[in-house]
Design an enzyme around this catalytic site. Structure first.
Site, PDB file in Angstrom:
ATOM      1  N   GLU A 122       0.808  -1.217   0.000  1.00 28.94           N
ATOM      2  CA  GLU A 122       0.000   0.000   0.000  1.00 28.94           C
ATOM      3  C   GLU A 122       0.839   1.263   0.000  1.00 28.94           C
ATOM      4  O   GLU A 122       1.994   1.257   0.427  1.00 28.94           O
ATOM      5  CB  GLU A 122      -0.916   0.014   1.247  1.00 28.94           C
ATOM      6  N   CYS A 135       3.273   8.777   1.426  1.00 29.50           N
ATOM      7  CA  CYS A 135       3.839   7.775   2.325  1.00 29.50           C
ATOM      8  C   CYS A 135       4.121   6.521   1.507  1.00 29.50           C
ATOM      9  O   CYS A 135       3.198   5.868   1.011  1.00 29.50           O
ATOM     10  CB  CYS A 135       2.858   7.487   3.464  1.00 29.50           C
ATOM     11  N   CYS A 142       6.421  -6.856   6.722  1.00 29.06           N
ATOM     12  CA  CYS A 142       7.443  -6.291   7.604  1.00 29.06           C
ATOM     13  C   CYS A 142       7.950  -7.393   8.517  1.00 29.06           C
ATOM     14  O   CYS A 142       7.241  -8.367   8.780  1.00 29.06           O
ATOM     15  CB  CYS A 142       6.872  -5.139   8.434  1.00 29.06           C
ATOM     16  N   CYS A 146       6.498  -4.717  15.492  1.00 28.23           N
ATOM     17  CA  CYS A 146       6.162  -3.678  16.466  1.00 28.23           C
ATOM     18  C   CYS A 146       4.705  -3.870  16.894  1.00 28.23           C
ATOM     19  O   CYS A 146       3.809  -3.923  16.046  1.00 28.23           O
ATOM     20  CB  CYS A 146       6.374  -2.294  15.871  1.00 28.23           C
ATOM     21  N   CYS A 149       1.705  -1.627  15.742  1.00 26.26           N
ATOM     22  CA  CYS A 149       1.586  -1.409  14.290  1.00 26.26           C
ATOM     23  C   CYS A 149       0.896  -2.586  13.613  1.00 26.26           C
ATOM     24  O   CYS A 149       1.308  -3.744  13.775  1.00 26.26           O
ATOM     25  CB  CYS A 149       2.989  -1.203  13.701  1.00 26.26           C
ATOM     26  N   CYS A 394      -1.314   6.336  10.490  1.00 25.32           N
ATOM     27  CA  CYS A 394      -0.042   5.789  10.938  1.00 25.32           C
ATOM     28  C   CYS A 394      -0.246   4.499  11.722  1.00 25.32           C
ATOM     29  O   CYS A 394      -1.034   4.448  12.672  1.00 25.32           O
ATOM     30  CB  CYS A 394       0.679   6.820  11.804  1.00 25.32           C
TER      31      CYS A 394
END
Length: 421
Positions: A122, A135, A142, A146, A149, A394
Site C-alpha cells: 500500500e 507515504c 514487515c 512492532c 503497528c 499511521c
C-alpha cells in the site's frame, strides 16, 4: 500470474535481502522504471545498440520516463518512429497495478498496489494546506513485529525493488496529474515528429505532491540498497527532482545502517522511538532487544548532516498507561538533551485496528505530555490522525486486501481496466 515464496528469515529481527533490482515479467520484457541512465544504456547495448547510440537513447528515454512521466514509447516524439517498436518489443514502462483506490473523508488517498509477481502493498497520499505528502512502502510486509503497528502483524514477503518504490511516486503523480506540460527538445532528434508536440514551451507546473516519507510498509533500512537507489532517482535533477530536504526516511532503529543512510542518501531522519526505557521499548519495538535505546541515540547523535535546520524527528505513539506519563515525558526531554540531539518529537495518537493490544491515550493526557516536552524546549506537536476511515493512518497499513478475496480484488481490477478502456 506467478507468485514467489516468502523471503527466508533466520529470526524475527534480521531479514535476508533478495538481491534483485528488477522483478521478472512473464512476457520477458524489462521494466525500465527504477533504473538510472547508466543501467538503461547497458541494457540498450546488450539488446544490440552500439555504445554511443545506447548512451544517447538512454538519456532521451530517462528524461521521458522521470521528467515527463510517459507510459508509452510511442509518446517519445524525439525518438525516430522506427526506433519505438524496437523499444516496445524489449522494454516496458511499468507502474504498480492498482487493485483498489480509496478516498478518505479528510482527503487522504490510499492505494492497494500489486507487483508483477502478485504481491500486494500500500501507499498513502496526505494532502495539507501547504504540502502534499506521499507515504511510500519499502517492503511487502514487515519483519519488525512492532506491537502497536498493524503492518507488524504481517509476515515479510520480500523487498520492493527500486522500480516498485519509484513506481509509487510515478503512480501518485499520474493520479494527481502532475507531470510537466509543453514542448521538450533534445539537441539530437533524428526522425522525430516535431509536429506531434505542442508548440508551448516546456514548463514545470506547481506541485500537489511536495514531500515523501519512507514510512509505509516495511523497514527501509532493511532494504537499504533498493531504497537508496530509488531515492537517488527521486532526487536526481534530471529525474523527479525532489529535494532531499523534502524526503524523510523513518527507521525503527537499524543502528548499523543509520550512518550509511546519512552519507549515501542524505535525507531527513525520523526514528520510531515510542518509549524511553528498555522494558517498554522492548515490548513495543522488539528491535530494541538487538539495538538498545543508548545505541540508537548515539547513532542519532552521529547522523551526518543533522542540525538545528535539519532536526531528527522522534516518532512517539501515545499508548494509554504504557508510555504516556509525566515521568515518561520528562525522561524523553532528558534523553534528547543528554545526547545533545537537534530534535523534534511527533506525538502520534494511537490509531486502533482489530485485535490491537493497546488503547489510545486520552486527549488530555496527550496534551499534557506535549506541554511537558515543549516546556523542556523541544517541539512536540500532536499529529492529527488522517485517513482513519480507510485504515490509512499511521500504524494501520496492512493490505486491506485481506478483507476481500483475491477473486473479488481481481474482478475489481478488471472492471476498473474495462472502464478505462
Amino acid at each position: 500470474m506467478t507468485d514467489t515464496a516468502l523471503m527466508p528469515i533466520p529470526g524475527q529481527i534480521d531479514p535476508v535481502p533478495v538481491a534483485r533490482d528488477i522483478t521478472p515479467r512473464e512476457d520477458g520484457r524489462v521494466d525500465l522504471i527504477g533504473l538510472p541512465k547508466l543501467r538503461i544504456a547497458e541494457l540498450f547495448a546488450q539488446a544490440g545498440l552500439d555504445p554511443k547510440q545506447a548512451k544517447l537513447r538512454a538519456k532521451q528515454v530517462f528524461h521521458w520516463l522521470y521528467h515527463r512521466g510517459v507510459t508509452s514509447f510511442d509518446a517519445m516524439t524525439d525518438i525516430a518512429k522506427t526506433m519505438r517498436p524496437w523499444l516496445s518489443e524489449r522494454f516496458v514502462i511499468g507502474r504498480p497495478d492498482v487493485v483498489e483506490a480509496q478516498h478518505s473523508t479528510d482527503g487522504t488517498r490510499k492505494w492497494l498496489l500489486r507487483t508483477a509477481d502478485g504481491h500486494d502493498f500500500e501507499m498513502v497520499f496526505i494532502p495539507d494546506a501547504d504540502r502534499g505528502t506521499l507515504c511510500v512502502s519499502s517492503q511487502v510486509g514487515c519483519t519488525l513485529n512492532c506491537r502497536f503497528c498493524h503492518t507488524g502483524t504481517m509476515r515479510l514477503v520480500r523487498n520492493l525493488t527500486p522500480g516498485e518504490i519509484v513506481g509509487q511516486v510515478m503512480l501518485a503523480r499520474d493520479a494527481l496529474g502532475e507531470w510537466p506540460k509543453g514542448r521538450m527538445d533534445f539537441a539530437e532528434a533524428e526522425g522525430a515528429d516535431a509536429d506531434e508536440e505542442e508548440t508551448a514551451e516546456y514548463t514545470a507546473d506547481g506541485r500537489l505532491l511536495t514531500n515523501i516519507v519512507m514510512m509505509g510498509m516495511g523497514e527501509p533500512l532493511y532494504n537499504f540498497d533498493n531504497v537508496r537507489d530509488a531515492l537517488k532517482l527521486v532526487m536526481d535533477g534530471d529525474g523527479l527532482a525532489l529535494s532531499k530536504r523534502r524526503i524523510t526516511l523513518s527507521t525503527s532503529g537499524v543502528v548499523p545502517m543509520m550512518e550509511r543512510c546519512g552519507e549515501e542518501i542524505g535525507v531527513n531522519l525520523a526514528v520510531s522511538l515510542h518509549a524511553v526505557n528498555k522494558e517498554i521499548r522492548d515490548e513495543i519495538v522488539p528491535l530494541n532487544r538487538k539495538y538498545g535505546i543508548e545505541q540508537l541515540l548515539e547513532a542519532c547523535a552521529a547522523y551526518p548532516r543533522a542540525s538545528n535546520a535539519r532536526r531528527i524527528t522522534f516518532e512517539y505513539v501515545m499508548l494509554k498507561d504504557r508510555n504516556d506519563s509525566d515521568a515518561d515525558a520528562r525522561e524523553l526531554v532528558r534523553l534528547i538533551k543528554h545526547y545533545k540531539l537537534p530534535a523534534k518529537v511527533n506525538l502520534i495518537p494511537f490509531n486502533p485496528w482489530p485485535g490491537a493490544p493497546y488503547e489510545c491515550s486520552t486527549p488530555e493526557r496527550v496534551r499534557r505530555f506535549s506541554e511537558i516536552v515543549f516546556e523542556g524546549g523541544i517541539s512536540a506537536p500532536v499529529r492529527t490522525p488522517r485517513g482513519r476511515d480507510i485504515d490509512a493512518a499511521c500504524g494501520q497499513l496492512k493490505t486491506a486486501a485481506e478483507k476481500k478475496t483475491r477473486a473479488e480484488l481481481d474482478r475489481l481490477a478488471e472492471e476498473k481496466q474495462a472502464a478505462l478502456g
